[in-house]
Design a protein around this motif. Structure first.
Motif, short mmCIF file in Angstrom:
data_model
loop_
_atom_site.label_atom_id
_atom_site.label_comp_id
_atom_site.label_asym_id
_atom_site.label_seq_id
_atom_site.Cartn_x
_atom_site.Cartn_y
_atom_site.Cartn_z
N VAL A 1 26.48 44.26 36.72
CA VAL A 1 25.49 44.06 37.77
C VAL A 1 25.53 42.60 38.22
O VAL A 1 25.58 41.69 37.39
CB VAL A 1 24.06 44.40 37.28
N LEU A 2 25.52 42.39 39.54
CA LEU A 2 25.34 41.06 40.13
C LEU A 2 23.92 40.98 40.65
O LEU A 2 23.50 41.81 41.46
CB LEU A 2 26.33 40.82 41.26
N LEU A 3 23.17 40.00 40.18
CA LEU A 3 21.75 39.87 40.52
C LEU A 3 21.51 38.59 41.29
O LEU A 3 21.88 37.51 40.86
CB LEU A 3 20.90 39.86 39.24
N ASN A 4 20.87 38.71 42.45
CA ASN A 4 20.50 37.54 43.24
C ASN A 4 19.21 36.95 42.70
O ASN A 4 18.11 37.24 43.20
CB ASN A 4 20.34 37.93 44.72
N SER B 1 22.14 30.26 43.26
CA SER B 1 22.53 30.78 41.96
C SER B 1 22.50 32.31 41.98
O SER B 1 21.91 32.92 42.86
CB SER B 1 21.59 30.28 40.86
N PHE B 2 23.16 32.90 40.99
CA PHE B 2 23.07 34.34 40.78
C PHE B 2 23.41 34.62 39.32
O PHE B 2 23.90 33.73 38.60
CB PHE B 2 23.99 35.13 41.73
N ALA B 3 23.16 35.83 38.87
CA ALA B 3 23.42 36.21 37.48
C ALA B 3 24.41 37.36 37.43
O ALA B 3 24.47 38.20 38.32
CB ALA B 3 22.13 36.61 36.78
N VAL B 4 25.23 37.36 36.37
CA VAL B 4 26.13 38.46 36.06
C VAL B 4 25.62 39.14 34.80
O VAL B 4 25.33 38.47 33.80
CB VAL B 4 27.57 37.97 35.84
N MET B 5 25.51 40.46 34.84
CA MET B 5 25.02 41.22 33.69
C MET B 5 26.06 42.28 33.33
O MET B 5 26.53 43.02 34.19
CB MET B 5 23.69 41.89 34.03
N LEU B 6 26.45 42.32 32.07
CA LEU B 6 27.39 43.31 31.57
C LEU B 6 26.65 44.22 30.59
O LEU B 6 26.05 43.75 29.62
CB LEU B 6 28.56 42.62 30.86
N LEU B 7 26.66 45.52 30.87
CA LEU B 7 25.88 46.50 30.10
C LEU B 7 26.80 47.47 29.38
O LEU B 7 27.78 47.95 29.95
CB LEU B 7 24.97 47.31 31.03
N ASP B 8 26.45 47.77 28.13
CA ASP B 8 27.14 48.81 27.36
C ASP B 8 26.08 49.79 26.87
O ASP B 8 25.12 49.40 26.21
CB ASP B 8 27.90 48.19 26.18
#
Length: 446
Positions: A101-104, A56-63
């Protein structure tokens, strides 16, 4: 700018159409980051790897929020993000005041934990008032989507909810039944996992920067969790809270590594193999004889094995650890300083310990094309290694541009995503065969 994913049938196409080709020329002086096109390529690559490895991994979108000066704080935010995340994660600048950001990470808990650290770092970098304006959406693969389009649509929706509700981070809601329920915490299962051999090795190639051909591999631990898939070390190494558990895991991984070396040698695959060993274990009485006995049991010479020693802590090794290291080196085991330049005792360790190699920390390598200071540091370390008769390996090579720059600085060897990610043994062999075949074809043409 807030992206309205709900009205787009193909958000990835929209991102590509609007993407600037490069981020480096930004007049705000923001450190060079992957742009949207590069981010989308890495997202697709992450999906393929996760699908193959059941991870699995996570996608994070920041503003960063509205401000009179749209460039305000961008450089500080970019630097804070790159420092906070791990080397295996990806930070990209999308446009305006948005980052991705792509987070492992293995699960929502891990994603939320890292997200919290990112918010703390941004608050410190931007100031408390500006930090309160930051909003983020997060989504997990495969729970929130199994394609790039799905993940981007969901994470953009989560960011919209965060902005509308003036919340810091909003995690997308998991679709019912998509992810299995994890009934045991990682900590509760850790000891059992060691006994049941759930920990496996993947192999990161080390290549000749001139030919691009592999000369060795670094063995990296993964936890093949029955529910969560393949977990990276950052998700489980902290669970080895006592030396007994750490030693049990390290020796089992060593056995796997030596067995793999023997299998490769029997099939004519001559690759050196390096394995990280925790500094705390080096002080164990008789560790040198334990390692040498395992080599002998597999019919391997000590020269087949390289032990990687983390730079941090090498300057304060106890006498018992020094005896182990000198014993192993005298027997023929190669010793390498990992992440050279990160710790305070790098030069002392290079002078006083019987090491044959050192790996330049990726923090210097990644910026070698855009920072005169980092280029000078790398060039100096390469020259130092040559004068001392040490093999020098550059870590974290992600682009062909960096590879060519390192070649121009005299660095001969390196590793990183420019060549390959860490792969299971068979995939590593297939990758090696393809590289060798391509080189043979090139030589034939020449």
């Amino acid at each position: 700018m807030m992206l309205n994913a709900a009205s787009d049938t193909d958000l990835r196409k929209r991102l590509l159409d609007e993407a600037p080709r490069a981020f480096a020329p930004n007049p705000a002086g923001v450190p060079s980051l992957p742009d949207r096109e590069a981010f989308l390529r890495r997202l697709d690559m992450s999906i393929r790897m996760a699908e193959r490895q059941r991870s699995s991994f996570a996608v994070m979108l920041l503003d960063l929020g509205p401000t009179e000066d749209p460039l305000s704080g961008l450089a500080a935010a970019a630097a804070a993000l790159r420092i906070t995340v791990r080397l295996t994660d990806t930070v990209a600048w999308l446009e305006g005041r948005q980052f991705a950001v792509l987070l492992n990470v293995a699960n929502e808990e891990g994603a939320t934990r890292v997200g919290g650290k990112i918010f703390e770092a941004l608050s410190e970098a931007l100031g408390e008032a500006a930090g309160r304006e930051v909003r983020a959406g997060m989504a997990l693969y495969p729970g929130h989507g199994k394609s790039g389009d799905q993940l981007l649509r969901v994470v953009n929706s989560a960011l919209y909810q965060a902005s509308r509700g003036r919340k810091g981070i909003v995690m997308a809601v998991l679709a019912e039944g998509v992810l299995p329920e994890v009934r045991e915490t990682l900590g509760q299962r850790f000891g059992m996992a060691i006994e049941q051999n759930e920990f496996v090795l993947c192999f990161l190639p080390v290549v000749n920067l001139v030919s691009g051909l592999p000369v060795g591999v670094e063995a990296l631990a993964r936890w093949r969790h029955p529910d969560l898939g393949l977990l990276p070390p950052a998700e489980f190494m902290h669970l080895a809270t006592n030396e007994s558990a750490l030693e049990g895991l390290s020796l089992r991984l060593l056995d796997q590594a030596l067995l793999q070396i023997r299998n490769w040698r029997e099939r004519g695959v001559a690759l050196s193999l390096s394995l990280n060993f925790a500094p705390v274990l080096l002080a164990r009485e008789g560790l040198d004889q334990l390692i040498l006995a395992r080599l002998q049991a597999q019919g391997l010479s000590p020269e087949c094995l390289t032990l990687e020693l983390r730079d941090e802590g090498l300057a304060v090794l106890p006498a018992s650890a020094l005896r182990v290291l000198f014993s192993l080196a005298s027997a023929g085991v190669c010793l390498t300083i990992d992440d050279f330049g990160r710790g305070n005792g790098s030069l002392l360790a290079l002078r006083d310990l019987p090491v044959q190699e050192f790996k330049i920390d990726a923090a210097f390598v990644s910026k070698v094309c855009h920072s005169e200071a980092d280029a000078a540091i790398v060039a100096t370390l390469v020259s130092l290694g040559r004068r001392l008769g040490k093999t020098v390996i550059a870590k974290g090579i992600e682009t062909e541009e960096v590879r060519q720059k390192l070649r121009s600085l005299g660095c001969e060897y390196g590793q990183g995503f420019c060549f390959a990610q860490a792969l299971p043994a068979q995939e590593l062999e297939d990758w090696r065969d393809q590289r060798m075949a391509a080189d043979g074809a090139r030589q034939t043409v020449i």
